[in-house]
Design an enzyme around this catalytic site. Structure first.
Site, short mmCIF file in Angstrom:
data_model
loop_
_atom_site.label_atom_id
_atom_site.label_comp_id
_atom_site.label_asym_id
_atom_site.label_seq_id
_atom_site.Cartn_x
_atom_site.Cartn_y
_atom_site.Cartn_z
CG ASP A 11 -6.13 -7.40 -1.19
OD1 ASP A 11 -5.33 -6.68 -1.08
OD2 ASP A 11 -5.67 -8.46 -1.20
CD GLU A 13 -3.63 -11.54 -2.72
OE1 GLU A 13 -2.22 -11.38 -2.78
OE2 GLU A 13 -4.16 -10.74 -1.80
CG HIS A 151 0.28 -11.74 1.93
ND1 HIS A 151 0.29 -10.18 1.79
CD2 HIS A 151 1.21 -11.75 2.79
CE1 HIS A 151 1.38 -9.59 2.20
NE2 HIS A 151 1.81 -10.81 3.18
CG ASP A 156 -4.53 -9.50 2.80
OD1 ASP A 156 -4.64 -10.19 3.54
OD2 ASP A 156 -3.85 -9.21 1.71
#
Length: 208
Positions: A11, A13, A151, A156
């Site tokens: 994941d 960000e 998040h 995540d």
DNA sequence: TGCCAGGCCCTCTTTAGGGCCTT
């Protein structure tokens, strides 16, 4: 090394939605799963070379002061490239994470050969009665324990991995399969909802 | 500085439009 029994669930960000418009990764989180067991983890904040917006600070809980002294994207992504090797990859809404992985690895001239699977596309097929197919909603829908702190990249990735394993187990149980090979996942992701059961039936190994 | 996407999938469709999902 490539390994059909291992996947890396990842994941990102990021500073925004589109690497084509200058957005960069600010954090990568990933878990390596071998035969249903988490065997390794990766987490790294990275400095994108520009300030992030207040929206992203609020959305991720990652603040500019945290990125100021973080290593640059190239350094973290080099390490992550070694972490993923040639393993197959999983992400929730994988088209998003694939775009950033492609962009960040291209920036350091690092290829990868793993194939992507998308937990969201699978969930839309397997859990057609779910209220929606956001990661947090699916975690709740399947009764998976969570702290509700979505998040951040590693969190995540951890939750996506847990959901992924539950979904594979549900497919095995629902369709009486001994296992769900990655090749079947790739086929199912491109199969219309109405034809899922038929495709799985055709893939079931013959006994006797 | 501030701007911004793209793939999937459904339907009031296919010569299109809009919601979902990711940050």
């Amino acid at each position: 090394m490539s390994d059909a029994n291992t996947v890396v669930v990842l994941d990102f960000e990021t500073t925004g939605l589109s690497p084509d418009y200058g957005d960069r990764a600010i954090e990568i989180g990933a878990v390596k799963i071998n035969q249903g067991v988490v065997v390794d983890r990766f987490q790294g904040l990275m400095n994108p070379g520009k300030p992030i917006t207040g929206f992203i600070e609020n959305y991720t809980g990652i603040y500019n002061h945290m990125l100021k002294d973080a290593p640059p994207c190239a350094e973290v992504m080099q390490q992550f490239s070694e972490f993923i090797g040639d393993y197959n990859l999983v992400a929730h809404n994988a088209s998003f994470d694939k775009r950033f992985l492609d962009a960040e690895l291209a920036a350091i001239s690092q290829p990868y050969s793993g194939e992507f699977a998308c937990s969201m596309l699978m969930a839309r097929r397997i859990y057609q009665d779910a209220p929606n197919h956001k990661l947090s909603s699916l975690i709740h829908y399947r009764g998976i324990e969570s702290q509700g702190e979505f998040h951040r990249a590693l969190y995540d990735a951890e939750m996506t991995a847990k959901f992924w394993l539950v979904m594979l187990a549900d497919i095995e149980q629902q369709f009486a399969l001994p296992a769900v090979p990655f090749s079947l996942i790739q086929t199912l992701m491109k199969t219309p909802k109405q034809k899922i059961a038929r495709v799985i039936d055709n893939q079931r190994p013959c006994y006797g």
